[in-house]
Design an enzyme around this catalytic site. Sequence first.
Site, PDB file in Angstrom:
ATOM      1  N   HIS A   8      33.149  51.761  52.118  1.00 43.68           N
ATOM      2  CA  HIS A   8      33.425  52.770  51.097  1.00 43.68           C
ATOM      3  C   HIS A   8      32.153  53.497  50.660  1.00 43.68           C
ATOM      4  CE1 HIS A   8      31.470  50.300  48.071  1.00 43.68           C
ATOM      5  NE2 HIS A   8      32.052  49.264  48.664  1.00 43.68           N
ATOM      6  N   GLU A  82      37.216  43.185  49.444  1.00 42.18           N
ATOM      7  CA  GLU A  82      35.924  42.521  49.558  1.00 42.18           C
ATOM      8  C   GLU A  82      36.072  41.009  49.411  1.00 42.18           C
ATOM      9  OE1 GLU A  82      33.292  42.163  50.910  1.00 42.18           O
ATOM     10  OE2 GLU A  82      31.845  43.491  49.927  1.00 42.18           O
TER      11      GLU A  82
END
Length: 224
Positions: A8, A82
Amino acid sequence: MRLLLIRHGQTPSNLKHLLDTAVPGPALTPLGQQQAAALPEALAAEEIGALYASTLIRTQLTAAPLAERTGLEVRVRDGIRELSAGDLEMRGDDQAIETYLTTAFAWSAGDTTRRMPGGENGVEALGRFDAVVAEAAGTGAETVALVSHGAAIRTWVAARAANVDVAFAAAHELRNTGVVILSGAPDEGWRLLSWEGRSVGAEDSGPADSGPAGASVEDGLPDQ
């Protein structure tokens, strides 16, 4: 299948060097927005047939310009979020970061029963990422893009790519909007083709100055 794993864009927690892994997480900084906006051009040569993002806001915001360019729906999946920091959440001290990375790379090396303090173990973390990759392979798309997170990508690649190891992943940060490209299939295995634009096996000239879609902050090893 050609698998694009994309980190990201930049977030405020990256700037503060924090282990920020909980859902929904922060949005992108202005630079992160610019990085996301640059991704479609950076990946213009890729014929992306399916597009995924994690349940954290930052990956969905990063994927949005790609979705607009390709006309694809962003498939949001928890499996590629994550690696959970558990008790280390929102810490940025050296001890916390060392514990986080040591645990994650231990999973890549095969010690999958080891548990992040207060968090998941390697069986759970790698298993959920595997499940999304398997789903993506099942779409029949020749090229799939997954917008995920730095530690998750580095750990999964080190565990699953036959031609690289933990030492490689530990030595190579993944910067904001950095792209890792693999080829293979869940039942055949994976080979790493390139890391942030450098072919694997080529002479390594050192860390890149940025991801493919713009300048990135020096935000430390965890790469959330």
